[in-house]
Design a protein around this motif. Structure first.
Motif, PDB file in Angstrom:
ATOM      1  N   SER A  12       1.121  -1.120   0.268  1.00  0.00           N
ATOM      2  CA  SER A  12       0.073  -0.027   0.220  1.00  0.00           C
ATOM      3  C   SER A  12       0.846   1.157   0.009  1.00  0.00           C
ATOM      4  O   SER A  12       1.972   1.266   0.476  1.00  0.00           O
ATOM      5  CB  SER A  12      -0.628  -0.129   1.073  1.00  0.00           C
ATOM      6  OG  SER A  12      -1.621   1.086   1.433  1.00  0.00           O
ATOM      7  N   ARG A  14       0.345   3.919   1.203  1.00  0.00           N
ATOM      8  CA  ARG A  14      -0.400   4.524   2.805  1.00  0.00           C
ATOM      9  C   ARG A  14       0.580   3.227   4.080  1.00  0.00           C
ATOM     10  O   ARG A  14       0.232   2.137   4.263  1.00  0.00           O
ATOM     11  CB  ARG A  14      -1.304   3.731   3.395  1.00  0.00           C
ATOM     12  CG  ARG A  14      -2.580   4.592   2.019  1.00  0.00           C
ATOM     13  CD  ARG A  14      -3.911   4.439   2.425  1.00  0.00           C
ATOM     14  NE  ARG A  14      -4.343   5.600   3.369  1.00  0.00           N
ATOM     15  CZ  ARG A  14      -4.825   4.693   4.367  1.00  0.00           C
ATOM     16  NH1 ARG A  14      -4.852   3.671   4.143  1.00  0.00           N
ATOM     17  NH2 ARG A  14      -5.462   5.837   5.293  1.00  0.00           N
ATOM     18  N   CYS A  62      -7.322  -3.861  -1.453  1.00  0.00           N
ATOM     19  CA  CYS A  62      -7.783  -4.006  -2.926  1.00  0.00           C
ATOM     20  C   CYS A  62      -8.385  -2.765  -3.582  1.00  0.00           C
ATOM     21  O   CYS A  62      -8.803  -2.222  -2.696  1.00  0.00           O
ATOM     22  CB  CYS A  62      -9.057  -5.079  -2.235  1.00  0.00           C
ATOM     23  SG  CYS A  62     -10.278  -5.399  -4.184  1.00  0.00           S
ATOM     24  N   ASN A  65     -11.053  -4.012  -7.277  1.00  0.00           N
ATOM     25  CA  ASN A  65     -10.719  -5.582  -7.374  1.00  0.00           C
ATOM     26  C   ASN A  65      -9.626  -6.322  -7.150  1.00  0.00           C
ATOM     27  O   ASN A  65      -9.589  -8.442  -7.341  1.00  0.00           O
ATOM     28  CB  ASN A  65     -11.871  -6.354  -8.211  1.00  0.00           C
ATOM     29  CG  ASN A  65     -13.274  -5.203  -8.570  1.00  0.00           C
ATOM     30  OD1 ASN A  65     -13.446  -4.742  -8.600  1.00  0.00           O
ATOM     31  ND2 ASN A  65     -14.256  -5.794  -7.018  1.00  0.00           N
ATOM     32  N   GLY A  96     -12.261  -2.129   1.374  1.00  0.00           N
ATOM     33  CA  GLY A  96     -13.714  -1.383   2.126  1.00  0.00           C
ATOM     34  C   GLY A  96     -14.933  -1.989   2.015  1.00  0.00           C
ATOM     35  O   GLY A  96     -15.618  -2.647   2.828  1.00  0.00           O
ATOM     36  N   MET A  97     -15.082  -3.082   0.878  1.00  0.00           N
ATOM     37  CA  MET A  97     -16.001  -3.669   1.143  1.00  0.00           C
ATOM     38  C   MET A  97     -16.343  -4.665   2.249  1.00  0.00           C
ATOM     39  O   MET A  97     -15.356  -5.354   2.014  1.00  0.00           O
ATOM     40  CB  MET A  97     -16.658  -4.082  -0.547  1.00  0.00           C
ATOM     41  CG  MET A  97     -17.112  -2.980  -1.583  1.00  0.00           C
ATOM     42  SD  MET A  97     -18.474  -1.453  -0.738  1.00  0.00           S
ATOM     43  CE  MET A  97     -18.368  -0.615  -2.391  1.00  0.00           C
TER      44      MET A  97
HETATM   45  C1  LIG Z   1      -7.651   3.558  -5.801  1.00  0.00           C
HETATM   46  C2  LIG Z   1      -8.412   2.698  -5.012  1.00  0.00           C
HETATM   47  C3  LIG Z   1      -9.231   1.950  -5.445  1.00  0.00           C
HETATM   48  C4  LIG Z   1     -10.431   0.610  -4.545  1.00  0.00           C
HETATM   49  N1  LIG Z   1     -11.318   0.001  -4.816  1.00  0.00           N
HETATM   50  C5  LIG Z   1     -11.545  -0.578  -3.899  1.00  0.00           C
HETATM   51  C6  LIG Z   1     -12.292  -1.914  -4.005  1.00  0.00           C
HETATM   52  O1  LIG Z   1     -12.649  -1.756  -5.719  1.00  0.00           O
HETATM   53  N2  LIG Z   1     -13.235  -2.264  -3.607  1.00  0.00           N
HETATM   54  C7  LIG Z   1     -13.063  -1.917  -2.457  1.00  0.00           C
HETATM   55  O2  LIG Z   1     -13.461  -2.755  -1.417  1.00  0.00           O
HETATM   56  N3  LIG Z   1     -11.895  -1.093  -1.993  1.00  0.00           N
HETATM   57  C8  LIG Z   1     -11.895  -0.455  -2.247  1.00  0.00           C
HETATM   58  N4  LIG Z   1     -10.838   0.573  -2.305  1.00  0.00           N
HETATM   59  C9  LIG Z   1     -10.062   0.826  -0.447  1.00  0.00           C
HETATM   60  C10 LIG Z   1      -9.265  -0.019   0.097  1.00  0.00           C
HETATM   61  O3  LIG Z   1      -9.358  -0.772  -0.315  1.00  0.00           O
HETATM   62  C11 LIG Z   1      -9.537   0.465   1.250  1.00  0.00           C
HETATM   63  O4  LIG Z   1      -9.546   1.496   1.727  1.00  0.00           O
HETATM   64  C12 LIG Z   1      -8.454  -0.264   2.090  1.00  0.00           C
HETATM   65  O5  LIG Z   1      -8.571  -0.611   3.217  1.00  0.00           O
HETATM   66  C13 LIG Z   1      -6.625   0.237   2.407  1.00  0.00           C
HETATM   67  O6  LIG Z   1      -5.832  -0.235   3.047  1.00  0.00           O
HETATM   68  P1  LIG Z   1      -4.350   0.110   3.104  1.00  0.00           P
HETATM   69  O7  LIG Z   1      -4.959   1.078   4.524  1.00  0.00           O
HETATM   70  O8  LIG Z   1      -3.779  -0.535   3.529  1.00  0.00           O
HETATM   71  O9  LIG Z   1      -4.059   1.615   2.379  1.00  0.00           O
HETATM   72  C14 LIG Z   1     -10.127   1.469  -2.739  1.00  0.00           C
HETATM   73  C15 LIG Z   1      -9.199   2.140  -2.802  1.00  0.00           C
HETATM   74  C16 LIG Z   1      -8.150   3.440  -3.790  1.00  0.00           C
HETATM   75  C17 LIG Z   1      -7.174   4.279  -3.673  1.00  0.00           C
END
Ligand SMILES: Cc1cc2nc3c(=O)[nH]c(=O)nc-3n(C[C@H](O)[C@H](O)[C@H](O)COP(=O)(O)O)c2cc1C
Lengths: 214, 179
Positions: A12, A14, A62, A65, A96-97
């Motif tokens: 990530s 982040r 993710c 997807n 997120g989902m």
């Molecule tokens: C460009 C982008 C695309 C994302 N697409 C999805 C997605 O398709 N489905 C989902 O559930 N979350 C999606 N998310 C949310 C991230 O998966 C979620 O915030 C995750 O917890 C981030 O992990 P991190 O804190 O390790 O970066 C997306 C986030 C970003 C920035």
């Protein structure tokens, strides 16, 4: 023990997000260092360090997807130069989902990468509802009662070098029912709208790029 | 009606062939080859869903691509099938497309979903690869299916190999043109 005996790779951008939090949890049991996937420049050298590890654990978010583009770039780069020799590979993907099906393609990608490049795929963990954690401990997860012990079991597999089954994370997460889903969607949308309002944006306006085109 | 075709140049001539077939249906086509463009990875800064709603703040060639996608009726991504998904070049475009997403949440079939912001495009993924395993093929189709759900759009995925003939290409072009 060589420095990269176990490589804990955070995919990530982040550094304090959920992917990093999950890896830190792994590190508490396995030791080793968490390394962050460089977001700039060539990944040739970085790919080489993967080959020195005996065990590789990749944790990433993710995006649409599956894993982010930069991790795919690393897999492509590492695959081009070759040279893996049975490294054990584990994967973690969080999104997120609050579902598994939305995110699981990431693990499929890692498994195919492993099979095509002489690594040994050991299984992974899909975590839904990861955005709400936003890097906070797993004990705050909406399904913490089942998710925490399941993830701990997953970490034990990594420490022991044994493979982990998909059923481990599948059984720990049941999708919320219609009623809860409706509440979630209302709540999350209200947060989004509040944020847009704070910045003076109309959520119903045509996209910015369309407005520029008139 | 405009179709945007975004391809990875490792797919050989398929991008040009498909473009010509879609043009043949009377559809306007805008084509990008991503390998030659400067497109940086998404940094998850979240500006596009807040401060600069609907706009990505990274100043690179994606600023030329996003307006075209925002206005198109069909988006076609052409990629070699890599580990059951798309190449990192194509994936960068997908990740950065989030700027065009609707940050609100909706319900579909009892599940939480998102959608595109005021967009009514159809979404196609064209994978190219010979001798792909069943696992690679099904992963590619599964990715497209999940993308369709999360973006709340229609469209199909196709896999081309050296045996794909003109008849199949024409059929794909017709499906893309028929929005
Ligand atoms: C460009 C982008 C695309 C994302 N697409 C999805 C997605 O398709 N489905 C989902 O559930 N979350 C999606 N998310 C949310 C991230 O998966 C979620 O915030 C995750 O917890 C981030 O992990 P991190 O804190 O390790 O970066 C997306 C986030 C970003 C920035």
């Amino acid at each position: 023990m060589n420095k990269y005996n176990i490589m804990l790779l955070c995919a990530s951008p982040r550094r304090k997000g959920t992917s990093a939090m999950l890896l830190e949890r792994v590190r508490n049991l396995t030791g080793g260092d968490v390394v962050f996937l460089p977001q700039k420049d060539s990944l040739e050298e970085f790919a080489m360090t993967m080959k020195q590890a005996e065990t590789i654990v990749i944790s990433g978010p993710c995006y649409i997807n599956t894993y982010p583009a930069r991790l795919i770039e690393l897999l492509e780069t590492a695959s081009r130069s070759g040279g893996f020799s049975g490294q054990k590979l584990y994967g973690i993907i969080n999104g997120g989902m609050p579902y598994i099906h939305t995110h699981r393609h990431g693990l499929t990608t890692l498994q195919l990468f492993a099979e095509q490049n002489h690594l040994s795929w050991q299984g992974g963990f899909v975590l839904g509802g990861g955005a709400m954690l936003d890097g906070k401990p797993l004990e705050n997860h909406m399904s913490r009662k089942k998710v925490v012990p399941a993830f701990n079991q997953f970490i034990r597999h990594i420490a022991e070098g044994s493979s982990s089954l998909d059923s481990l994370y599948e059984q720990a997460q049941t999708p919320p029912g219609r009623f809860v889903t409706r509440i979630f969607s209302k709540f999350l949308t209200s947060m989004v709208l509040k944020n847009l309002k704070k910045h003076g944006h109309d959520p119903n306006a045509p996209n910015w790029y369309l407005r520029q085109q008139g | 009606m405009t179709a945007v075709i975004i391809s990875d140049n490792r797919v050989g001539n398929w991008s040009r062939t498909l473009r010509e077939a879609v043009l043949h249906t009377g559809t306007h086509v805008v084509r990008f080859t991503v390998n030659k463009l400067d497109i940086r990875p998404c940094t998850a800064c979240s500006s596009c869903s807040g401060k600069t709603y609907g706009r990505c703040v990274i100043q690179d060639d994606m600023q030329k691509v996003l307006p075209k996608i925002a206005a198109c009726r069909a988006l076609v991504l052409i990629s070699p099938v890599i580990f059951g998904g798309v190449s990192h070049h194509i994936k960068k475009v997908m990740d950065r497309m989030c700027a065009l997403g609707d940050p609100r949440y909706y319900m579909n079939n009892g599940e939480l979903v998102k959608g595109m912001s005021g967009q009514t495009m159809n979404y196609y993924m064209v994978g190219v690869g010979d001798k792909l395993s069943e696992a690679e093929r099904s992963a590619f189709f599964a990715l497209h299916k999940e993308n369709r759900i999360i973006m709340n759009v229609e469209g199909s995925a196709f896999i081309l190999d050296s045996r794909t003939d003109n008849v199949s290409i024409e059929a794909i072009a017709k499906e893309i043109a028929h929005v």
